[in-house]
Design a protein around this motif. Structure first.
Motif, PDB file in Angstrom:
ATOM      1  N   VAL A 104       0.828  -1.213   0.000  1.00  0.00           N
ATOM      2  CA  VAL A 104       0.000   0.000   0.000  1.00  0.00           C
ATOM      3  C   VAL A 104       0.858   1.257   0.000  1.00  0.00           C
ATOM      4  N   VAL A 105       1.886   1.307   0.847  1.00  0.00           N
ATOM      5  CA  VAL A 105       2.752   2.491   0.900  1.00  0.00           C
ATOM      6  C   VAL A 105       3.513   2.657  -0.409  1.00  0.00           C
ATOM      7  N   THR A 106       3.903   1.546  -1.030  1.00  0.00           N
ATOM      8  CA  THR A 106       4.571   1.635  -2.342  1.00  0.00           C
ATOM      9  C   THR A 106       3.633   2.240  -3.383  1.00  0.00           C
ATOM     10  N   LEU A 107       2.371   1.838  -3.375  1.00  0.00           N
ATOM     11  CA  LEU A 107       1.394   2.407  -4.316  1.00  0.00           C
ATOM     12  C   LEU A 107       1.186   3.898  -4.078  1.00  0.00           C
ATOM     13  N   LYS A 111       7.473   4.485  -4.247  1.00  0.00           N
ATOM     14  CA  LYS A 111       8.840   4.137  -3.870  1.00  0.00           C
ATOM     15  C   LYS A 111       8.812   2.804  -3.120  1.00  0.00           C
ATOM     16  N   LEU A 112       9.407   1.758  -3.725  1.00  0.00           N
ATOM     17  CA  LEU A 112       9.395   0.432  -3.131  1.00  0.00           C
ATOM     18  C   LEU A 112      10.163   0.386  -1.818  1.00  0.00           C
ATOM     19  N   TYR A 113      11.291   1.107  -1.764  1.00  0.00           N
ATOM     20  CA  TYR A 113      12.098   1.039  -0.552  1.00  0.00           C
ATOM     21  C   TYR A 113      11.353   1.641   0.657  1.00  0.00           C
ATOM     22  N   LEU A 114      10.539   2.665   0.428  1.00  0.00           N
ATOM     23  CA  LEU A 114       9.736   3.222   1.511  1.00  0.00           C
ATOM     24  C   LEU A 114       8.676   2.213   1.976  1.00  0.00           C
ATOM     25  N   ALA A 165      14.637  -5.334   5.370  1.00  0.00           N
ATOM     26  CA  ALA A 165      14.116  -4.156   4.663  1.00  0.00           C
ATOM     27  C   ALA A 165      15.140  -3.043   4.587  1.00  0.00           C
ATOM     28  N   SER A 166      15.864  -2.775   5.684  1.00  0.00           N
ATOM     29  CA  SER A 166      16.805  -1.656   5.692  1.00  0.00           C
ATOM     30  C   SER A 166      17.971  -1.898   4.742  1.00  0.00           C
ATOM     31  N   VAL A 167      18.501  -3.118   4.739  1.00  0.00           N
ATOM     32  CA  VAL A 167      19.628  -3.420   3.845  1.00  0.00           C
ATOM     33  C   VAL A 167      19.173  -3.390   2.383  1.00  0.00           C
ATOM     34  N   PHE A 168      18.006  -3.971   2.116  1.00  0.00           N
ATOM     35  CA  PHE A 168      17.485  -3.990   0.742  1.00  0.00           C
ATOM     36  C   PHE A 168      17.166  -2.574   0.268  1.00  0.00           C
ATOM     37  N   ALA A 169      16.559  -1.755   1.141  1.00  0.00           N
ATOM     38  CA  ALA A 169      16.220  -0.383   0.780  1.00  0.00           C
ATOM     39  C   ALA A 169      17.476   0.444   0.537  1.00  0.00           C
ATOM     40  N   LYS A 170      18.470   0.274   1.384  1.00  0.00           N
ATOM     41  CA  LYS A 170      19.718   1.016   1.196  1.00  0.00           C
ATOM     42  C   LYS A 170      20.395   0.638  -0.112  1.00  0.00           C
ATOM     43  N   ALA A 171      20.340  -0.657  -0.461  1.00  0.00           N
ATOM     44  CA  ALA A 171      20.929  -1.105  -1.730  1.00  0.00           C
ATOM     45  C   ALA A 171      20.191  -0.479  -2.912  1.00  0.00           C
ATOM     46  N   GLY A 361      17.279  13.116   1.465  1.00  0.00           N
ATOM     47  CA  GLY A 361      17.291  12.176   2.581  1.00  0.00           C
ATOM     48  C   GLY A 361      16.589  12.709   3.805  1.00  0.00           C
ATOM     49  N   LYS A 362      16.793  13.996   4.103  1.00  0.00           N
ATOM     50  CA  LYS A 362      16.168  14.579   5.283  1.00  0.00           C
ATOM     51  C   LYS A 362      14.651  14.644   5.146  1.00  0.00           C
ATOM     52  N   GLU A 363      14.159  14.924   3.932  1.00  0.00           N
ATOM     53  CA  GLU A 363      12.713  14.980   3.699  1.00  0.00           C
ATOM     54  C   GLU A 363      12.077  13.605   3.930  1.00  0.00           C
ATOM     55  N   ILE A 364      12.771  12.557   3.448  1.00  0.00           N
ATOM     56  CA  ILE A 364      12.261  11.192   3.655  1.00  0.00           C
ATOM     57  C   ILE A 364      12.287  10.837   5.134  1.00  0.00           C
ATOM     58  N   ALA A 365      13.350  11.236   5.836  1.00  0.00           N
ATOM     59  CA  ALA A 365      13.459  10.963   7.267  1.00  0.00           C
ATOM     60  C   ALA A 365      12.305  11.617   8.031  1.00  0.00           C
ATOM     61  N   VAL A 366      11.992  12.866   7.668  1.00  0.00           N
ATOM     62  CA  VAL A 366      10.877  13.573   8.318  1.00  0.00           C
ATOM     63  C   VAL A 366       9.552  12.869   8.025  1.00  0.00           C
ATOM     64  N   LEU A 367       9.370  12.418   6.770  1.00  0.00           N
ATOM     65  CA  LEU A 367       8.144  11.707   6.395  1.00  0.00           C
ATOM     66  C   LEU A 367       7.977  10.445   7.243  1.00  0.00           C
TER      67      LEU A 367
END
Length: 539
Positions: A104-107, A111-114, A165-171, A361-367
């Motif tokens: 749902v969040v990807t849709l 962004k798949l990593y989110l 998830a964190s390792v895959f998203a970072k990659a 990166g900061k905008e995503i962190a805030v989100l």
């Protein structure tokens, strides 16, 4: 205001707020959180910044106690009875919540990593809020046992999913190659470290408490050990709840009988800490995030998909694991709470994103932080009432009753035996024997002139008298009656009577009408009394 004054104010207001919500049939923890919200960063701004930082040692110690008590639920007999269904529901609700939220969040964000990161956060359940409701309503039964076991193990599953998830998203973000070792190996190693630390401390506790006779010192020793384990976990950057949970599990299984009153005492002594903890949790929730319209769609999608994952995952897991129908049906709605673990994972993810993405990166962190804060705010308010609803529907509330609870709730009149047959002091031995036969007790009160109580005849005394063949026709009840040193009135509490039994090592007490009217109207016999108490505990 100084920190000590603020701690006292938080506990004082928390008790008042909690009792108010309890009166309107809402779990007290909601009241604690709301009073924290009112005095925190959303409104009065009393509890924020340096004040909260000064309270963090107390908050972390409370988390350690919560982890220790939760670990006490993980006993061998629990897993031999419910093990398969617990693991099935755990995997069902955790993994389905992960995948649904990720999709749902990807849709929504494209962004798949989110999606993967939010999915990992969604799998976690707040153990503190859930178990607080279970304790408040003294619930006991298959659902309660399942919930307590799941919230104890949920941290481990969330950490594993977060590692993936964190390792895959970072990659994906940095275009690096994906490493299976980093995604599962490191989280597994962290879990192993927590278990090793907790079990080593548990071994020390189980050996030490056998040599400490004073119960107060045993509890102090265990609380000190919980503080050490929590502190070492923070120092080594491990999950302190998991470490203290391992400590509690080891103690509960190595000292199965002795540990039960210890866990109960620690739970009672820590009430003020629990209240302070949830007030602090509430003070950190920021209601302002709801006014950011860009977040609303993500928050709504996260909540709906996480709820669906928890509910349907529990049903699916329960069916596969052979759980009882009511456990499968209600486990999901009782696992909605989200708290410290989710916020910790969100903070870790936010820091990694800010470092990994120099641009944006900061905008995503805030989100991430705002979405998790907003959803935590909502589920911390609706989650506890849903836990109450689940255990109520399964008829498990107020079933976890101790012997002390039963004793404290009864008076002598409630449990005294009235099927005795009193005898006159001038009654022959034959009449005494007939009275014992007709009565339902092993003792018969003996009365003198004007109904005055002069003592009692026990079945054992009667046997001794019968051995004197030449005297049996001459003996009267008054000759073999033994004066009663202790009597109780019907209005006295059962607790007072039990103290006389246990301190004076006697097995019988006559019950009189009142101090002004010393007529015997009942008897208490210790063996029969224990049977009555045990039966009431099984109801």
């Amino acid at each position: 205001m100084n920190t000590l004054l603020l701690i006292g104010l938080a506990v004082f207001l928390g008790v008042i707020s909690g009792k108010f919500f309890q009166r309107i049939k809402i779990p007290q923890v909601v009241g604690y959180i709301l009073i924290g919200l009112f005095i925190g960063k959303s409104f009065l701004h009393i509890f924020e910044g340096p004040v909260i930082e000064g309270m963090m040692p107390v908050v972390n110690f409370t988390l350690g106690i919560i982890g220790f008590i939760i670990g006490g639920y993980l006993k061998r007999d629990v897993f031999s009875k419910y093990g398969r269904s617990v693991y099935a529901i755990l995997l069902g609700e955790g993994i389905l919540a992960f995948f649904l939220v990720a999709a749902v969040v990807t849709l929504i964000t494209k962004k798949l990593y989110l999606g993967l990161l939010f999915g990992a956060i969604a799998s976690a359940t707040d153990p503190a809020s859930t178990t607080s409701v279970l304790w408040e309503y003294r619930s006991k039964g298959p659902l309660t046992t399942t919930l307590a076991s799941i919230v104890a193990l949920d941290d481990g599953l969330a950490i594993l999913l977060y590692g993936f998830a964190s390792v895959f998203a970072k990659a994906m973000v940095t275009k690096e190659s994906f490493s299976l070792l980093h995604s599962f190996g490191l989280p597994l190693w962290e879990i192993c470290q927590c278990v090793i630390l907790g079990c080593l401390a548990g071994f020390l506790v189980s050996k030490s408490v056998l040599k400490i006779r004073e119960r107060e010192l045993v509890i102090a020793f265990i609380l000190g050990t919980v503080g050490i384990v929590a502190g070492v976990s923070l120092w080594l950057r491990l999950d302190l709840i998991l470490s203290c949970m391992a400590l509690g599990t080891f103690v509960a299984n190595s000292l199965p009988k002795k540990s039960e009153p210890i866990f109960a005492s620690i739970r009672e002594m820590s009430a003020a800490l629990y209240i302070l903890f949830f007030v602090v949790v509430g003070s950190q929730l920021n209601i302002q995030v709801f006014f950011q319209t860009t977040l609303l769609l993500t928050v709504l999608g996260y909540l709906l998909s996480r709820s669906a994952g928890k509910i349907f995952g529990s049903m699916l897991g329960g069916k596969i694991g052979g759980a009882r129908p009511e456990v499968s049906r209600y486990s999901g709605i009782a696992l909605m709470t989200q708290g410290g673990v989710a916020m910790g994972l969100a903070l870790s993810i936010s820091q990694n994103m800010a470092i990994s993405l120099p641009v944006g990166g900061k905008e995503i962190a805030v989100l991430i932080m705002n979405v998790v804060a907003a959803t935590t705010f909502i589920v911390q308010l609706i989650g506890p009432p849903l836990v109450k609803l689940a255990v109520t529907r399964c008829n498990e509330t107020f079933k976890d009753v101790t012997r002390e609870d039963i004793v404290n709730s009864l008076s002598v009149k409630d449990v005294m035996q009235t099927d005795f047959v009193p005898v006159s002091e001038n009654s022959s031995l034959g009449k005494v024997i007939q009275a014992i036969k007709e009565g339902g007790t092993d003792h018969s009160p003996v009365f003198g002139p004007e109904g005055r109580h002069i003592g009692s005849i026990a079945l054992n005394n009667l046997k001794e008298a019968l051995y004197e063949e030449e005297l049996k026709d001459l003996l009267l009840a008054g000759d073999i009656a033994v004066p009663d040193q202790w009597v109780v009135t019907q209005a006295q509490s059962l607790k007072e009577a039990m103290e006389i039994f246990e301190e004076r090592y006697i097995d019988y007490i006559p019950v009189i009408e009142s101090q002004e009217s010393p007529k015997v109207i009942g008897v208490l016999e210790y063996p029969s009394l224990i049977q009555v108490i045990n039966r009431k505990m099984l109801v």
